[in-house]
Design an enzyme around this catalytic site. Structure first.
Site, PDB file in Angstrom:
ATOM      1  N   LYS A  79      16.591 -13.210   7.428  1.00 19.50           N
ATOM      2  CA  LYS A  79      17.507 -12.396   6.623  1.00 19.50           C
ATOM      3  C   LYS A  79      18.252 -13.349   5.688  1.00 19.50           C
ATOM      4  O   LYS A  79      18.698 -14.419   6.128  1.00 19.50           O
ATOM      5  CB  LYS A  79      18.479 -11.671   7.565  1.00 19.50           C
ATOM      6  CG  LYS A  79      19.441 -10.699   6.886  1.00 19.50           C
ATOM      7  CD  LYS A  79      20.254  -9.925   7.918  1.00 19.50           C
ATOM      8  CE  LYS A  79      21.167  -8.892   7.295  1.00 19.50           C
ATOM      9  NZ  LYS A  79      21.918  -8.107   8.291  1.00 19.50           N
ATOM     10  N   SER A 154      21.597  -2.985   7.761  1.00 16.68           N
ATOM     11  CA  SER A 154      21.496  -3.792   6.569  1.00 16.68           C
ATOM     12  C   SER A 154      20.346  -4.784   6.575  1.00 16.68           C
ATOM     13  O   SER A 154      19.962  -5.289   5.522  1.00 16.68           O
ATOM     14  CB  SER A 154      22.798  -4.577   6.367  1.00 16.68           C
ATOM     15  OG  SER A 154      22.972  -5.514   7.431  1.00 16.68           O
ATOM     16  N   SER A 178      22.978  -3.052  12.397  1.00 12.90           N
ATOM     17  CA  SER A 178      22.065  -3.492  11.333  1.00 12.90           C
ATOM     18  C   SER A 178      20.749  -4.076  11.792  1.00 12.90           C
ATOM     19  O   SER A 178      19.875  -4.330  10.963  1.00 12.90           O
ATOM     20  CB  SER A 178      22.755  -4.508  10.434  1.00 12.90           C
ATOM     21  OG  SER A 178      23.517  -3.824   9.488  1.00 12.90           O
TER      22      SER A 178
HETATM   23  N1  GLN Z   1      26.098   0.045   8.780  1.00  8.45           N
HETATM   24  C1  GLN Z   1      27.199  -0.716   9.309  1.00  8.45           C
HETATM   25  C2  GLN Z   1      28.152  -1.101   8.221  1.00  8.45           C
HETATM   26  O1  GLN Z   1      27.859  -0.867   7.083  1.00  8.45           O
HETATM   27  C3  GLN Z   1      26.698  -1.892  10.066  1.00  8.45           C
HETATM   28  C4  GLN Z   1      26.345  -3.067   9.248  1.00  8.45           C
HETATM   29  C5  GLN Z   1      25.859  -4.218  10.040  1.00  8.45           C
HETATM   30  O2  GLN Z   1      25.571  -4.102  11.231  1.00  8.45           O
HETATM   31  N2  GLN Z   1      25.804  -5.361   9.396  1.00  8.45           N
HETATM   32  O3  GLN Z   1      29.197  -1.630   8.487  1.00  8.45           O
END
Ligand code: GLN
Length: 471
Positions: A79, A154, A178
């Site tokens: 990532k 994400s 994410s």
């Molecule tokens: N969807 C969640 C957010 O936008 C989790 C994001 C993540 O786990 N990095 O905060």
């Protein structure tokens, strides 16, 4: 695509050790798949072709000398929020565009020591803010099962790189879901380890008390192999305790008879897609039929989890993003996108004098209640099974202008981040042509149990053998 692209880490290692193919040949099969598919899927921001070739050649040299390392010659994607020495690291944001870190994140260093070949850096919602991949400043990643739909975020590029056979495994971060969400949307296995199990050092921080460092693999056994390399104390991250790191592959085949599994009633809510619910209930039946004791449980403060998360997380985001002041990293603060700005403002507000007690401090109190919910539950059961997402993947653009509905897609995942518990997302089949996943949540540092439960299910179902290009 060649048969190399279907391989798990375990099978690829066997092939390399038997000299059925070389590390360079293996790498080339994945580079060719990236060449074929990346313009359509947008999973990679950077492909590290020449560096990866050097690493693969080095792996072949070590293999010819009879050396063996846990990930020797295995093509792995990162990532693009993991710092990589000499390779651009953007966190999906224009603010860091062009930034070349002078060091490797601890996990990257460990992967390299284990012989991995770093194939590229994957796309993500900018700063890991998002559930769909659409917040990336480098454009959205597409779901390989249907390119009109989101792959989940994400860590969208990492999930897609594994699902679409462009890498054997990939790293992710999970601050509120994410890893687990995109894993369930792409038919991959995603592990969010216990908070502190894997070092955060060198990974661009989103919300430091929630960030969990995990990975995507094709199956559960690979997930265990991967964690063997990344887990453990790191002097550079004070939140990684010296808790022993077992060989996570040891108990994969253990009999699961008698294991007590809790099904939290708060996770089977009205508004959940009935077909997704049915799919998860079917997976739970497997455990019942194999001798596990299934018990209905309650995690009574679940309904406050989203509100708590969306106070604590932006508060920490506003603090972490303060360091990108335009002096050290080259690009100005005005290059922050809408979502980062929204979170900086929300976080600054809840931390400000006059509002701190009403919001931030109260959220910390609810965090304690949520932790107690799990402590109580784990007195009665060994593990918890729940859905990952209440819905199937949605169409690209469908929620893009409605941040609240996007935030609600995290309803089943954020709690494990608030409480620090490990969660393993594994494929449970398909609904209307889309992959679905369940999560197995366990007590702190009990990843072994999650792998055991996940592996036994997977041995019977083998959903991971399906990929978007062969149906
Ligand atoms: N969807 C969640 C957010 O936008 C989790 C994001 C993540 O786990 N990095 O905060």
């Amino acid at each position: 695509m060649t048969s190399h692209n279907n391989l798990t880490i375990k099978k690829a290692r066997e092939g390399l050790l038997k000299k059925d193919f070389s590390a360079v040949e293996l790498l080339n099969a994945y580079l060719e798949q990236i060449e074929r598919k990346n313009s359509e899927l947008n999973a990679f921001i950077t492909v590290c072709k020449s560096e990866a070739l050097e690493q693969a050649k080095h792996a072949d040299k070590l293999l010819s000398e009879g050396q063996d390392l846990p990930l020797l010659g295995i093509p792995i994607a990162l990532k693009d929020i993991y710092s990589t020495k000499g390779i651009q690291t953007t966190a999906g944001s224009n603010v860091l565009k062009g930034y070349i870190p002078p060091f490797d994140a601890t996990v990257v260093a460990r992967l390299k020591e284990a012989g991995a070949v770093i194939i590229g850096k994957t796309n993500l919602d900018a700063w890991a803010h998002g559930s769909s991949g659409e917040n990336s400043d480098f454009g959205p990643t597409k779901n390989p099962w249907n390119t009109d739909f989101v792959p989940g975020g994400s860590s969208s590029g990492s999930a897609v790189s594994v699902s679409a056979q462009m890498a054997i495994a990939a790293t992710g971060t999970d601050t509120g879901g994410s890893i687990r969400l995109p894993a369930s949307f792409t038919n991959t296995v995603g592990l969010k380890p216990t908070y502190g199990r894997v070092s955060r050092y060198g990974i661009v921080a989103m919300a430091s008390s929630l960030d969990s460092i995990g990975h995507f693999t094709k199956n559960v056994e690979d997930s265990a192999l991967f964690l063997n390399v990344t887990a453990g104390n790191d002097p550079l991250d004070g939140t990684t305790p010296t808790v022993e790191v077992p060989d996570y592959t040891k108990k994969l085949d253990k009999d699961i008879k008698g294991i007590r599994i809790g099904i939290p009633k708060e996770y089977f809510i009205a508004g959940m897609d009935p077909k997704v619910r049915e799919n998860i209930e079917k997976a739970i039946k497997f455990y019942e039929e194999n001798g596990c004791k299934i018990e209905q449980i309650s995690l009574p403060h679940t309904e406050y989890a989203i509100a708590t998360y969306y106070i604590i997380q932006p508060a920490e985001v506003s603090s972490n993003l303060a360091r990108y002041d335009g002096i050290r990293y080259g690009n100005k603060r005005k290059t922050f996108g809408e979502e980062a700005k929204r979170r900086i403002m929300l976080g600054t507000f809840t931390l400000s004098v006059g509002y701190y007690d009403a919001y931030y401090k109260k959220a910390l109190k609810v965090r304690t209640l949520l932790i107690k919910d799990f402590e109580e539950a784990f007195k009665k059961v060994d593990a918890i099974i729940a859905p990952v997402s209440p819905t199937l993947p949605w169409k690209i653009g469908e929620k893009a202008n409605d941040p609240l509905s996007m935030y609600l897609s995290d309803v089943f995942t954020v709690t494990a981040n608030i409480t620090g518990h490990p969660g393993l997302s594994i494929p449970t089949g398909f609904v209307d042509g889309f992959p679905v996943g369940m999560q197995i949540i366990g007590p702190h540092f009990k990843e072994e149990l999650l792998f055991n439960l996940g592996h036994r299910y997977e041995q019977e179902h083998k959903w991971f053998e399906r990929n978007p290009y062969e149906t």
